[in-house]
Each structure stands twice: as C-alpha cells, then as structure tokens.
Design a protein around this motif. Structure first.
Motif, PDB file in Angstrom:
ATOM      1  N   GLU A 104       0.832  -1.205   0.000  1.00 20.50           N
ATOM      2  CA  GLU A 104       0.000   0.000   0.000  1.00 20.50           C
ATOM      3  C   GLU A 104       0.867   1.256   0.000  1.00 20.50           C
ATOM      4  O   GLU A 104       0.549   2.250  -0.671  1.00 20.50           O
ATOM      5  CB  GLU A 104      -0.927  -0.004   1.220  1.00 20.50           C
ATOM      6  N   ALA A 105       1.978   1.220   0.731  1.00 17.05           N
ATOM      7  CA  ALA A 105       2.893   2.365   0.754  1.00 17.05           C
ATOM      8  C   ALA A 105       3.474   2.620  -0.634  1.00 17.05           C
ATOM      9  O   ALA A 105       3.614   3.769  -1.058  1.00 17.05           O
ATOM     10  CB  ALA A 105       4.013   2.122   1.767  1.00 17.05           C
ATOM     11  N   CYS A 106       3.807   1.561  -1.357  1.00 16.77           N
ATOM     12  CA  CYS A 106       4.335   1.716  -2.720  1.00 16.77           C
ATOM     13  C   CYS A 106       3.300   2.380  -3.624  1.00 16.77           C
ATOM     14  O   CYS A 106       3.633   3.265  -4.430  1.00 16.77           O
ATOM     15  CB  CYS A 106       4.733   0.360  -3.293  1.00 16.77           C
ATOM     16  N   THR A 107       2.050   1.965  -3.495  1.00 19.19           N
ATOM     17  CA  THR A 107       0.977   2.542  -4.301  1.00 19.19           C
ATOM     18  C   THR A 107       0.797   4.022  -3.992  1.00 19.19           C
ATOM     19  O   THR A 107       0.614   4.845  -4.903  1.00 19.19           O
ATOM     20  CB  THR A 107      -0.347   1.796  -4.032  1.00 19.19           C
ATOM     21  N   GLU A 108       0.865   4.375  -2.728  1.00 24.53           N
ATOM     22  CA  GLU A 108       0.681   5.771  -2.327  1.00 24.53           C
ATOM     23  C   GLU A 108       1.842   6.642  -2.812  1.00 24.53           C
ATOM     24  O   GLU A 108       1.645   7.814  -3.151  1.00 24.53           O
ATOM     25  CB  GLU A 108       0.529   5.873  -0.801  1.00 24.53           C
ATOM     26  N   HIS A 109       3.050   6.094  -2.843  1.00 27.18           N
ATOM     27  CA  HIS A 109       4.180   6.851  -3.381  1.00 27.18           C
ATOM     28  C   HIS A 109       3.959   7.149  -4.866  1.00 27.18           C
ATOM     29  O   HIS A 109       4.265   8.259  -5.341  1.00 27.18           O
ATOM     30  CB  HIS A 109       5.487   6.069  -3.190  1.00 27.18           C
ATOM     31  N   LEU A 116       3.968  15.459  -9.740  1.00 29.33           N
ATOM     32  CA  LEU A 116       5.193  16.028 -10.299  1.00 29.33           C
ATOM     33  C   LEU A 116       5.241  15.916 -11.818  1.00 29.33           C
ATOM     34  O   LEU A 116       6.209  16.342 -12.441  1.00 29.33           O
ATOM     35  CB  LEU A 116       6.417  15.328  -9.696  1.00 29.33           C
ATOM     36  N   SER A 117       4.209  15.362 -12.417  1.00 34.95           N
ATOM     37  CA  SER A 117       4.197  15.192 -13.874  1.00 34.95           C
ATOM     38  C   SER A 117       3.319  16.254 -14.523  1.00 34.95           C
ATOM     39  O   SER A 117       2.415  16.808 -13.902  1.00 34.95           O
ATOM     40  CB  SER A 117       3.676  13.800 -14.234  1.00 34.95           C
ATOM     41  N   ASP A 118       3.590  16.521 -15.789  1.00 30.91           N
ATOM     42  CA  ASP A 118       2.798  17.505 -16.531  1.00 30.91           C
ATOM     43  C   ASP A 118       1.361  17.040 -16.721  1.00 30.91           C
ATOM     44  O   ASP A 118       0.452  17.842 -16.857  1.00 30.91           O
ATOM     45  CB  ASP A 118       3.431  17.765 -17.904  1.00 30.91           C
ATOM     46  N   GLY A 119       1.161  15.741 -16.719  1.00 33.09           N
ATOM     47  CA  GLY A 119      -0.180  15.230 -16.999  1.00 33.09           C
ATOM     48  C   GLY A 119      -0.985  14.902 -15.763  1.00 33.09           C
ATOM     49  O   GLY A 119      -1.945  14.147 -15.834  1.00 33.09           O
ATOM     50  N   ARG A 139       1.798  19.365  -5.720  1.00 30.38           N
ATOM     51  CA  ARG A 139       1.439  19.911  -7.028  1.00 30.38           C
ATOM     52  C   ARG A 139       1.524  21.432  -7.025  1.00 30.38           C
ATOM     53  O   ARG A 139       1.998  22.055  -7.978  1.00 30.38           O
ATOM     54  CB  ARG A 139       0.030  19.467  -7.409  1.00 30.38           C
ATOM     55  N   ASP A 140       1.082  22.056  -5.928  1.00 33.21           N
ATOM     56  CA  ASP A 140       1.099  23.520  -5.842  1.00 33.21           C
ATOM     57  C   ASP A 140       2.530  24.053  -5.806  1.00 33.21           C
ATOM     58  O   ASP A 140       2.855  25.062  -6.462  1.00 33.21           O
ATOM     59  CB  ASP A 140       0.331  23.990  -4.602  1.00 33.21           C
ATOM     60  N   ILE A 141       3.407  23.405  -5.036  1.00 29.72           N
ATOM     61  CA  ILE A 141       4.785  23.895  -4.934  1.00 29.72           C
ATOM     62  C   ILE A 141       5.518  23.646  -6.253  1.00 29.72           C
ATOM     63  O   ILE A 141       6.367  24.453  -6.663  1.00 29.72           O
ATOM     64  CB  ILE A 141       5.506  23.238  -3.728  1.00 29.72           C
ATOM     65  N   ARG A 142       5.181  22.574  -6.952  1.00 30.70           N
ATOM     66  CA  ARG A 142       5.766  22.329  -8.268  1.00 30.70           C
ATOM     67  C   ARG A 142       5.365  23.443  -9.230  1.00 30.70           C
ATOM     68  O   ARG A 142       6.201  23.964  -9.979  1.00 30.70           O
ATOM     69  CB  ARG A 142       5.309  20.982  -8.819  1.00 30.70           C
ATOM     70  N   THR A 143       4.103  23.824  -9.206  1.00 32.81           N
ATOM     71  CA  THR A 143       3.617  24.885 -10.088  1.00 32.81           C
ATOM     72  C   THR A 143       4.374  26.185  -9.850  1.00 32.81           C
ATOM     73  O   THR A 143       4.759  26.883 -10.790  1.00 32.81           O
ATOM     74  CB  THR A 143       2.106  25.110  -9.872  1.00 32.81           C
ATOM     75  N   LEU A 154      13.935  22.674 -12.058  1.00 34.25           N
ATOM     76  CA  LEU A 154      13.405  21.501 -12.760  1.00 34.25           C
ATOM     77  C   LEU A 154      14.225  20.253 -12.428  1.00 34.25           C
ATOM     78  O   LEU A 154      13.667  19.159 -12.240  1.00 34.25           O
ATOM     79  CB  LEU A 154      13.411  21.748 -14.270  1.00 34.25           C
ATOM     80  N   MET A 155      15.540  20.408 -12.315  1.00 32.00           N
ATOM     81  CA  MET A 155      16.390  19.283 -11.918  1.00 32.00           C
ATOM     82  C   MET A 155      16.056  18.826 -10.504  1.00 32.00           C
ATOM     83  O   MET A 155      16.044  17.624 -10.208  1.00 32.00           O
ATOM     84  CB  MET A 155      17.864  19.675 -12.008  1.00 32.00           C
ATOM     85  N   LEU A 156      15.787  19.782  -9.634  1.00 37.03           N
ATOM     86  CA  LEU A 156      15.432  19.461  -8.253  1.00 37.03           C
ATOM     87  C   LEU A 156      14.146  18.630  -8.217  1.00 37.03           C
ATOM     88  O   LEU A 156      14.051  17.633  -7.498  1.00 37.03           O
ATOM     89  CB  LEU A 156      15.259  20.746  -7.445  1.00 37.03           C
ATOM     90  N   LEU A 157      13.150  19.024  -8.993  1.00 35.44           N
ATOM     91  CA  LEU A 157      11.879  18.305  -9.036  1.00 35.44           C
ATOM     92  C   LEU A 157      12.049  16.907  -9.620  1.00 35.44           C
ATOM     93  O   LEU A 157      11.411  15.946  -9.166  1.00 35.44           O
ATOM     94  CB  LEU A 157      10.851  19.096  -9.839  1.00 35.44           C
ATOM     95  N   GLU A 158      12.928  16.755 -10.600  1.00 34.21           N
ATOM     96  CA  GLU A 158      13.211  15.441 -11.174  1.00 34.21           C
ATOM     97  C   GLU A 158      13.846  14.525 -10.131  1.00 34.21           C
ATOM     98  O   GLU A 158      13.527  13.326 -10.045  1.00 34.21           O
ATOM     99  CB  GLU A 158      14.135  15.584 -12.382  1.00 34.21           C
ATOM    100  N   THR A 159      14.747  15.081  -9.331  1.00 37.86           N
ATOM    101  CA  THR A 159      15.397  14.289  -8.279  1.00 37.86           C
ATOM    102  C   THR A 159      14.390  13.872  -7.218  1.00 37.86           C
ATOM    103  O   THR A 159      14.435  12.747  -6.712  1.00 37.86           O
ATOM    104  CB  THR A 159      16.545  15.089  -7.624  1.00 37.86           C
ATOM    105  N   LEU A 160      13.462  14.762  -6.890  1.00 31.89           N
ATOM    106  CA  LEU A 160      12.416  14.426  -5.927  1.00 31.89           C
ATOM    107  C   LEU A 160      11.547  13.288  -6.460  1.00 31.89           C
ATOM    108  O   LEU A 160      11.176  12.372  -5.709  1.00 31.89           O
ATOM    109  CB  LEU A 160      11.560  15.656  -5.631  1.00 31.89           C
ATOM    110  N   ASP A 161      11.213  13.335  -7.734  1.00 28.41           N
ATOM    111  CA  ASP A 161      10.405  12.281  -8.339  1.00 28.41           C
ATOM    112  C   ASP A 161      11.113  10.932  -8.220  1.00 28.41           C
ATOM    113  O   ASP A 161      10.497   9.913  -7.853  1.00 28.41           O
ATOM    114  CB  ASP A 161      10.141  12.620  -9.809  1.00 28.41           C
ATOM    115  N   MET A 162      12.414  10.901  -8.507  1.00 29.83           N
ATOM    116  CA  MET A 162      13.176   9.654  -8.394  1.00 29.83           C
ATOM    117  C   MET A 162      13.233   9.180  -6.946  1.00 29.83           C
ATOM    118  O   MET A 162      13.172   7.977  -6.666  1.00 29.83           O
ATOM    119  CB  MET A 162      14.586   9.852  -8.940  1.00 29.83           C
ATOM    120  N   SER A 163      13.325  10.126  -6.023  1.00 29.61           N
ATOM    121  CA  SER A 163      13.389   9.769  -4.607  1.00 29.61           C
ATOM    122  C   SER A 163      12.081   9.125  -4.154  1.00 29.61           C
ATOM    123  O   SER A 163      12.082   8.107  -3.444  1.00 29.61           O
ATOM    124  CB  SER A 163      13.680  11.028  -3.770  1.00 29.61           C
TER     125      SER A 163
END
Length: 330
Positions: A104-109, A116-119, A139-143, A154-163
């Motif tokens: 369930e934790a994996c699903t929530e991540h 963090l995605s455009d879509g 989503r708001d802080i990404r915007t 943008l690099m910072l947000l990409e690293t967060l997504d990978m994390s």
C-alpha cells in the motif's frame, strides 16, 4: 539573498551528542521564515486533530534547537522556506507511510509522484487524507517552481520524483550493514537532500568532473553519518512500532553479529565516528588541492553543518527521547 546569520552552538552540555563536528544554528534570525513554511506545510498536508498532524507538531518541540535552523544554516534566505517545505513534506509522508503495509505504501508513493508530472489530474482523492492533501501540496509547490523557468528547479523536481519512486521500495531483510547502507541513504531521500542543499545555496547542480569526483565521496560519507545517526537515536522508538518492516541499523547489526542490542548500538556509534574521520580526511584532501573551488568548499561546509545539526537535533529532540505512545496521537 545571503544566508541568515548563524551562531555556534555549545554542545558540551549535551552528553548524548557524540559527533566531532561543530554545530551552527540560524534560527535566531530565520525563525519567522521557518515557522511560516512549517505552518503552511503541516496544515496543507494534514488535518487538524489527526495523528499525522500531532506527530508533525511534536517533531518541532525541541527546546535545544529547531531542526531546520540547525541543518540548513547556509541556505540563501529567499530559498530557506522552500527547503523547509520540501523536507517537512517528506517527514510527514514518512510518518504516514510507515503505518501502512508495504504494498500500500508503494501505491501511495506512485500516487504522490503524479503531482510532479505535466499530466497530473484532479480526482476524487485529491486533497483527501494526509496522502491526498500532500499530493495537492506537492502539485502547488511544483507549479510555483516551474513558473520560475529555472533549469536548476526543474532538476530538483526530477530528483524528488526519483526519490519518491525508490524510497521504501525494497521488501527485503538486510543481513549486513554493508547491504543496508545504500537502502538507508535512499530511504532518507539523501540524493534529493543533497540537490536541495545545492539549490537552496544557489550552487550549480552539476560541478566540474574533478570537483564532482571528490564531492561524491564526501556526500556518501555524510549520507552514511546522517542515516545511521537517525537509526542510532530512533531505535528506542522504532523497536516498539507496529510495522511489517523494521528498517534500522541496530536491528541489522544484531542479526549480522548475533549480539545484544546494547552492543549493537555501541558498534553503530563506532561506525559513525569512523565515517566522520573519513570526512575530515576528505576535507583535508580537498583543501590541499591547489585549485580554487570556492563554491564547492561552501557546499562541503554546508554538508558538514547539515550532518552536525541533524546529529545534534537527534541527540536532543523529544521525538526520540520522550517517546510517545500510539494512544497519545489518537
């Protein structure tokens, strides 16, 4: 903007603080900025009166020093608030996820990563519960950051997504400390923390190959120190938690060496101190270099202060020394 002024902290009166690193705190001038960022994050990501919010608020009741004032004293004043928001967001997510079954934790991540995605899109769960609220906050802080059109953001947000993709993603029992350390760094969001520190200090996200080679060694040792220091001080709290996955270096050492937990804690402390010696040797190696790497020197100093501040906070915070029972958060 330059960093807020910081002061050296007298650590001699704190017996539990065993690090050799000096500690600095910028909260004397930065506290209004920190508190504003904390309040917006906690009340955006949690619901009043819930366990998640009470745990978040309890995290910041340390009379010895504010977590962010101790750990991020060299961040630029205009980016410190963002650093607070990102780290507090991850702390809240961690508190919530550790109560969930692994799958369930994996699903929530994955659900969080959609922010963090455009879509990404609105749905019935957006803003509902701590994970839904955290997703809307993310989503708001990404915007906000995307509007700046800054490549480093943008690099910072990409690293967060990978994390978020890789944290808490292994359902295995670690048999040795050597095997456990890479997981510990990953689950600490350490790669993101390093990138966040660079971004908040307005240091290039990528340095020259020569600088990066040394910096990566330094980052690794600091990551080992902060990850294992957290395990050392959080063990008494984590060992009584109801969870299907206990992730702590003390537990790993107990199994690896068939020793009692008291001996495992001593062994872990010695390992952390050994890693600190490596950091000091690496700094000496860097300082002996004839090249003038001013920005890199600032970054290495910030990493050391991050480790020192975090170690000091862990050694003094009520979260790890006046452990709350589950019913206290209901």
């Amino acid at each position: 903007m330059p960093p807020f002024p910081s002061r050296l902290v007298d650590t001699t009166c704190v017996v539990s603080y065993f690090s050799s690193f000096p500690v600095k705190n910028c909260e004397y001038d930065a506290l209004p900025t920190i508190q504003k960022a904390l309040q917006s994050t906690i009340y955006s990501c949690t619901t009043p009166g819930t366990k998640a919010q009470r745990k978040a608020e309890y995290r910041h009741t340390n009379p010895a020093g504010n977590l962010f004032g101790l750990c991020f004293s060299l961040c630029e004043a205009d980016r410190l608030g963002y650093a607070v928001q990102f780290i507090e967001f991850l702390c809240i997510v961690d508190d919530v996820m550790e109560d969930l079954p692994f799958k369930e934790a994996c699903t929530e991540h994955d659900f969080l990563r959609e922010a963090l995605s455009d879509g990404n899109y609105q749905d019935e769960y957006e803003g509902v519960g701590p994970i839904g609220k955290s997703r809307r906050f993310l989503r708001d802080i990404r915007t906000e950051l995307v509007k700046e059109n800054d490549p480093s953001s943008l690099m910072l947000l990409e690293t967060l997504d990978m994390s978020l993709e890789h944290r808490d993603s292994l359902d295995v029992e670690f048999l040795t400390l050597e095997d456990y350390i890479p997981y510990r760094k990953m689950n600490f969001d350490y790669e993101f923390v390093c990138q966040l520190l660079r971004w908040a200090m307005k240091i290039p996200m990528r340095l020259s190959p020569e600088e990066e080679l040394l910096v990566r060694k330094y980052e690794h040792s600091i990551g080992v120190i902060v990850g294992l220091t957290n395990d050392y001080f959080s063990w008494e709290m984590e060992r009584i938690q109801a969870t299907d996955r206990l992730r702590n270096a003390v537990a790993v050492l107990i199994k690896e060496h068939s020793i009692p937990e008291s001996q495992a804690k001593v062994m872990l402390k010695d390992y952390i101190m050994m890693e600190e010696k490596k950091v000091l040797e690496l700094m000496h190696e860097f300082e002996s270099n004839k090249e003038d790497f001013e920005q890199t020197t600032r970054y290495l100093s910030a990493l050391e202060l991050f480790a020192a501040g975090y170690s000091f906070w862990c050694s003094t915070c009520p979260r790890y020394h006046r452990i709350q029972k589950e019913e206290d958060f209901k």
